[in-house]
Design a protein around this motif. Structure first.
Motif, mmCIF file in Angstrom:
data_model
loop_
_atom_site.group_PDB
_atom_site.id
_atom_site.type_symbol
_atom_site.label_atom_id
_atom_site.label_comp_id
_atom_site.label_asym_id
_atom_site.label_seq_id
_atom_site.Cartn_x
_atom_site.Cartn_y
_atom_site.Cartn_z
ATOM 1 N N LEU A 1 0.833 -1.219 0.000
ATOM 2 C CA LEU A 1 0.000 0.000 0.000
ATOM 3 C C LEU A 1 0.862 1.261 0.000
ATOM 4 O O LEU A 1 0.497 2.265 -0.620
ATOM 5 N N ALA A 2 2.026 1.183 0.650
ATOM 6 C CA ALA A 2 2.915 2.350 0.700
ATOM 7 C C ALA A 2 3.497 2.680 -0.671
ATOM 8 O O ALA A 2 3.935 3.800 -0.915
ATOM 9 N N LYS A 3 3.511 1.683 -1.585
ATOM 10 C CA LYS A 3 4.075 1.909 -2.920
ATOM 11 C C LYS A 3 3.024 2.336 -3.947
ATOM 12 O O LYS A 3 3.333 2.541 -5.112
ATOM 13 N N VAL A 4 1.779 2.418 -3.525
ATOM 14 C CA VAL A 4 0.729 2.849 -4.459
ATOM 15 C C VAL A 4 0.855 4.354 -4.702
ATOM 16 O O VAL A 4 1.030 5.128 -3.762
ATOM 17 N N THR A 5 0.813 4.750 -5.969
ATOM 18 C CA THR A 5 0.864 6.176 -6.335
ATOM 19 C C THR A 5 -0.307 6.454 -7.276
ATOM 20 O O THR A 5 -1.016 5.520 -7.691
ATOM 21 N N PRO A 6 -0.503 7.700 -7.655
ATOM 22 C CA PRO A 6 -1.586 7.987 -8.625
ATOM 23 C C PRO A 6 -1.364 7.284 -9.970
ATOM 24 O O PRO A 6 -2.291 7.186 -10.774
ATOM 25 N N LYS A 7 -0.138 6.802 -10.205
ATOM 26 C CA LYS A 7 0.139 6.121 -11.478
ATOM 27 C C LYS A 7 -0.151 4.623 -11.431
ATOM 28 O O LYS A 7 -0.130 3.948 -12.461
ATOM 29 N N THR A 8 -0.375 4.083 -10.230
ATOM 30 C CA THR A 8 -0.585 2.633 -10.103
ATOM 31 C C THR A 8 -1.876 2.224 -10.798
ATOM 32 O O THR A 8 -2.941 2.805 -10.540
ATOM 33 N N LEU B 1 -5.789 -5.461 1.956
ATOM 34 C CA LEU B 1 -5.075 -4.944 0.790
ATOM 35 C C LEU B 1 -6.066 -4.268 -0.158
ATOM 36 O O LEU B 1 -5.870 -3.138 -0.598
ATOM 37 N N HIS B 2 -7.161 -4.985 -0.452
ATOM 38 C CA HIS B 2 -8.160 -4.389 -1.339
ATOM 39 C C HIS B 2 -8.675 -3.066 -0.795
ATOM 40 O O HIS B 2 -8.774 -2.067 -1.510
ATOM 41 N N ASP B 3 -9.027 -3.052 0.500
ATOM 42 C CA ASP B 3 -9.664 -1.870 1.090
ATOM 43 C C ASP B 3 -8.718 -0.674 1.123
ATOM 44 O O ASP B 3 -9.180 0.468 1.167
ATOM 45 N N GLY B 4 -7.424 -0.924 1.064
ATOM 46 C CA GLY B 4 -6.456 0.168 1.068
ATOM 47 C C GLY B 4 -6.168 0.739 -0.312
ATOM 48 O O GLY B 4 -5.451 1.732 -0.443
ATOM 49 N N LEU B 5 -6.706 0.090 -1.345
ATOM 50 C CA LEU B 5 -6.421 0.549 -2.716
ATOM 51 C C LEU B 5 -7.482 1.530 -3.206
ATOM 52 O O LEU B 5 -8.672 1.353 -2.902
ATOM 53 N N PRO B 6 -7.088 2.516 -4.005
ATOM 54 C CA PRO B 6 -8.087 3.366 -4.657
ATOM 55 C C PRO B 6 -8.973 2.508 -5.569
ATOM 56 O O PRO B 6 -8.524 1.467 -6.073
ATOM 57 N N GLY B 7 -10.205 2.944 -5.777
ATOM 58 C CA GLY B 7 -11.156 2.159 -6.555
ATOM 59 C C GLY B 7 -10.759 1.944 -8.005
ATOM 60 O O GLY B 7 -11.235 1.007 -8.665
ATOM 61 N N ASP B 8 -9.857 2.781 -8.530
ATOM 62 C CA ASP B 8 -9.481 2.626 -9.940
ATOM 63 C C ASP B 8 -8.220 1.784 -10.126
ATOM 64 O O ASP B 8 -7.705 1.678 -11.239
#
Ligand SMILES: *Cc1c(COP(=O)(O)O)cnc(C)c1O
Length: 371
Positions: free
Chosen positions: A153-160, A184-191
């Motif tokens: 989750l810490a490596k997720v960026t707007p480009k992920t 993991l799912h709940d921590g990710l943006p919906g897109d």
């Protein structure tokens, strides 16, 4: 005719950026130096027991239909999979191995300027397809050779665009519990797509394990990928499938080739998935021999990493007895394991659980190696 002009570099065909950065996938070896030797091929996590006899019968029977195109909708196979696994057939898409589905998903959702995220020792095809689509592969550190939800989750960026997680992972054999998948799912943006690659799900025998199908049903951005190459013993036929939210299934059905799954694969896949008793038998065999191999190899002084799949990641900790030397020693005896240097695991070999005879041969050979 005039002499061939020396081409200048800018006039030559050039692949898209990223393609030439790909290190081609190196498959498990299938031969040793001694061409005549009896081979124990434990390098690709194939089923040592082979496919169901019913699948073999379907294979022969299909010979009469080889001149016909297959059903491009793969309907009967999707229905058979859906019935066995309790899924909605409309949201299953099949492919030429799950590798093809990883490729289609990556190419459809990620491109130049995007990121594809996976864990440090994750399955190599995620990186290869990310590079092939022009996206940037990004890795998240693992803890104890296990994916770490916080690190991902810490490596997720707007480009992920996609997060890939093999569960259990190849080549480590480790897994995340269902509650961690959900976190993991709940921590990710919906897109961002969470792609759970459950290639070894049928072997998993833990109460807190889930292949991820509930998350697919409950969310719009989770997909689950499966294969007939492992427990079903059909690696050669190239049959994979995935379970998707309707909108993602629709996208994959637009980009896939209309006949990406062959007629013989469809016929054999149906027979294999419907032979639930045979699948259970293969799973039982694996349970028994996975435990036996772990115990015996640990007794030899090797560090055996916990696995819920049909292979073990074995670490060679003593300086004089390296994994590379062990690999050569095994190869000389016709036993082919998998080196995993390219997974960042230079001290380890990955060994597929085999038949009883193969498993005993591996333990005997490693005992002799370490003596
Ligand atoms: C073997 C494997 C696959 C690919 O299997 P196919 O033969 O392409 O269906 C996908 N993911 C993981 C983690 C695997 O180990």
């Amino acid at each position: 005719m005039s002499a061939l002009k020396k081409p200048n570099a800018s006039a030559l065909p050039k692949p898209k950026p990223g393609i030439l950065d790909i290190s081609p996938y190196v498959a498990g070896k299938s031969k040793t130096k001694d061409a005549a030797a009896k081979i124990l091929k434990l390098s690709s996590n194939e089923s040592s027991l082979g496919p169901s006899p019913k699948a073999l019968k379907a294979y022969s029977e299909h010979a009469a239909k080889l001149h016909r195109y297959p059903d491009s909708s793969v309907l009967e196979l999707r229905k058979a999979i859906a019935a066995v696994h309790g899924l909605d057939a409309e949201r299953i898409v099949c492919g030429a191995g799950s590798d093809e589905l990883i490729g289609l998903l990556t190419h459809a959702y990620a491109g130049e300027g995007d990121e594809v995220l996976y864990s440090e020792h994750g399955f190599l095809m995620y990186k290869i397809y990310a590079q092939g689509s022009g996206a940037t592969p990004v890795t998240a550190a693992e803890k104890n050779l296990t994916a770490d939800v916080n690190a991902i989750l810490a490596k997720v960026t707007p480009k992920t665009r996609i997060v890939y997680l093999a569960n259990p992972n190849n080549p480590t054999g480790s897994y995340l519990a269902a509650s961690e998948l959900k976190r993991l799912h709940d921590g990710l943006p919906g897109d961002v797509i969470l792609a759970i690659d459950s290639a070894y799900a049928e072997f998993a025998d833990k109460a807190d394990y889930s292949c991820g199908k509930e998350l697919v049903d409950m969310t719009q951005n989770t997909v689950m990928l499966r294969t007939f190459s492992k427990i079903y013993g059909l690696s050669s036929l190239r049959i994979g499938w995935g379970y998707f939210p309707a909108a993602i299934a629709d996208v994959l059905n637009r980009v896939r080739g209309p006949f990406n799954v062959s007629g013989v694969s469809i016929a054999v896949g149906i027979a294999a998935v419907e032979d639930v008793a045979y699948t259970e038998q293969v799973k039982k065999h694996n349970n028994i021999w996975l435990a036996w191999m772990s115990e015996e190899l640990t007794k030899l002084g090797l560090l055996v990493h916990p696995s819920i799949a049909n292979f073990l990641l074995v670490e060679f900790t003593s300086p004089g007895k390296t994994s590379a030397a062990a690999n050569v020693f095994l190869m000389d005896r016709g036993i082919i394991a998998r080196e995993v240097v390219n997974y960042g695991l230079p001290k380890c070999l990955r060994i597929t659980i085999g038949t009883e005879e193969e498993n005993r041969a591996v333990v005997d050979a490693l005992r002799a190696f370490l003596a």
